[in-house]
Motif scaffolding. Structure first.
Motif: not given
Ligand code: ZN
Length: 150
Positions: A36, A39, A41, A64, A67, A125, A128
């Motif tokens: 991702n 972010c 991830d 994060c 995730s 988000r 995530c």
């Molecule tokens: Zn994330």
């Protein structure tokens, strides 16, 4: 904050602190990587499929809290399910994360996955939370290469 959202928060924190099935699956016969970029991830999903059933599922990665918790919940939810059931779950989760799910009837059958329903209020988000599911789907389909949320 309502009791419900506090409960959900606890579920996410718990899965983030002690993620389920967080390991490499040595005898996996399907595998996919997901990323991702929004972010940062990263995730690898491992599956051991037998006669169309997810016998084992595990993941590794870094990212994060959302995730990681989502990936942990994903593995706990799809283990023992058929490929078709897992696909249906993907659809439901996707609807939930984008706020399209009927909040009452829909959330009830989501079980613990409903902990992520609040994510639909935070568009940044959503990716995530959906990354592990996109990656699961790529692994199920035996797609090579990188699953991306973009
Ligand atoms: Zn994330």
């Amino acid at each position: 904050m309502s009791d419900i959202s506090e409960l959900y928060q606890e579920v996410i924190l718990d899965h983030n602190k002690s993620p389920r099935n967080f390991r490499k699956l040595e005898d996996a016969n399907r595998k996919a990587d997901g990323y991702n970029p929004l972010c940062g991830d990263q995730i690898t999903v491992y599956l051991k499929m037998e006669d169309g059933v997810i016998k084992e599922v595990a993941f590794q990665g870094s990212g994060c809290a959302i995730s990681k918790a989502s990936a942990s919940m994903m593995t706990a939810s799809v283990k023992g399910k058929t490929e078709i059931e897992a696909e249906q779950m993907f659809d439901e989760v996707h609807k939930m994360l984008t706020g399209e799910l009927n909040p009452k009837a829909g959330l009830e059958k989501m079980g613990k996955l409903a902990a992520l329903s609040g994510v639909c209020n935070f568009p940044a988000r959503v990716k995530c939370a959906s990354l592990s599911w996109h990656t699961l789907r790529a692994a199920l389909k035996g797609e090579q290469g990188l699953a991306s949320t973009e």
